[in-house]
Design a protein around this motif. Structure first.
Motif, PDB file in Angstrom:
ATOM      1  N   LEU A  70       0.731  -1.080   0.148  1.00  0.00           N
ATOM      2  CA  LEU A  70       0.015   0.224   0.021  1.00  0.00           C
ATOM      3  C   LEU A  70       0.766   1.148  -0.021  1.00  0.00           C
ATOM      4  N   GLY A  71       2.177   1.239  -0.028  1.00  0.00           N
ATOM      5  CA  GLY A  71       2.981   2.329  -0.141  1.00  0.00           C
ATOM      6  C   GLY A  71       3.140   2.792  -1.674  1.00  0.00           C
ATOM      7  N   GLY A  72       3.332   4.138  -1.755  1.00  0.00           N
ATOM      8  CA  GLY A  72       3.757   4.602  -3.048  1.00  0.00           C
ATOM      9  C   GLY A  72       2.453   5.388  -3.439  1.00  0.00           C
ATOM     10  N   LEU A  73       1.306   5.346  -2.621  1.00  0.00           N
ATOM     11  CA  LEU A  73       0.034   6.027  -3.176  1.00  0.00           C
ATOM     12  C   LEU A  73       0.009   7.612  -2.800  1.00  0.00           C
ATOM     13  N   PRO A  74      -0.383   8.556  -3.677  1.00  0.00           N
ATOM     14  CA  PRO A  74      -0.492   9.776  -3.415  1.00  0.00           C
ATOM     15  C   PRO A  74      -1.483  10.178  -2.364  1.00  0.00           C
TER      16      PRO A  74
END
Length: 277
Positions: A21-25
């Motif tokens: 779930l990392g990297g989402l704005p």
């Protein structure tokens, strides 16, 4: 909306639908951090190399299991159950007969447990609120998780919020429906825009054929997999769009629903920090 369809998949031998779930704005121009929370399908068939990668490289320290008691006991102990540094938490999102919060203790006490024949029929009938009866089936199901097992939705998010150092993985059978709802709420608390939450949810469609084939190979899920075509298992963006819209209309957004169910601003701040700081 930014493209999130590459770079977030965690390719493992024993799963089909694992991603970070990392990297989402986020709404303020930031991004969620990788290596904090993963989402996945069933972890029963992880290889030894998968376990090593998850535990040693990614730093996995907690499994949040959203399956029913029957699913866990019918599927049996997965390889991560033998890793002492990984904690396991169980929060079924479907209504069940009785209270089975100590399912992992039962499993530990008797690894050769002979299940009663009715374990597979332990689910209680789902109730649909009158104002939700006209909604599509998937939307009704997701609202059912919130309406009938809101306590466990909150408990799952609380487990993520209060986890120690290392990563948590949230999973059910397919990593699509139950996992999708819990992850949507977590991302909303982290101030990820709705359209990005919807896009993350819909990513499972990219692997749906392989996912259905994997579940069809398990006696626990085979009947459901083969009784419907792949299209009926495929997540649709409009499903999550509708769920989020209803939370906005009825509760002022996911954060409002969480506050009303005992997961207030302080705990939301802890969850936000877990995903972002």
């Amino acid at each position: 909306m930014t493209s999130i369809r590459t770079g977030r998949w965690v390719r493992l031998d024993g799963t089909t639908n694992t991603r970070d779930l990392g990297g989402l704005p986020t709404a303020d121009g930031g991004r969620t951090l990788p290596g904090r929370v993963l989402r996945s399908d069933n972890l029963q068939t992880l290889s030894a190399d998968d376990v090593r990668r998850l535990v040693e490289e990614i730093g996995l320290r907690q499994v949040v299991d959203l399956r029913t008691t029957a699913e866990i006991l019918l599927e049996g102990r997965g390889p991560l159950r033998h890793v002492p540094q990984v904690a396991h938490r169980h929060f079924s999102l479907l209504p069940e007969r009785g209270h089975h919060t100590d399912v992992f203790a039962v499993e530990e006490d008797d690894p050769e447990l002979d299940l009663p024949a009715d374990w597979a029929e332990s689910l209680l009938p789902r109730q649909v609120a009158a104002h939700d009866e006209s909604e599509p089936p998937a939307v009704r199901s997701y609202l059912g998780y919130l309406g009938q097992r809101g306590d466990n939705v909150v408990a799952a998010l609380r487990a993520i919020s209060h986890a120690g150092p290392g990563a948590s993985v949230v999973h059910c059978a397919a990593g699509k429906d139950r996992t999708g709802v819990v992850c949507a709420l977590a991302l909303a608390v982290a101030e990820v825009p709705h359209e990005e939450i919807v896009a993350d949810y819909a990513m499972t469609a990219d692997v749906i054929e392989a996912l259905v084939a994997k579940l069809a190979a398990s006696p626990t899920y085979a009947e459901d997999m083969v009784s419907r075509d792949v299209a009926s298992h495929t997540p649709r963006a409009e499903t999550m769009e509708r769920v989020l819209a209803l939370l906005d209309e009825r509760h002022g957004g996911p954060a409002g629903w969480l506050t009303a169910h005992g997961f207030g601003p302080d705990e939301q701040a802890a969850l936000r920090a877990r995903l972002r700081d």
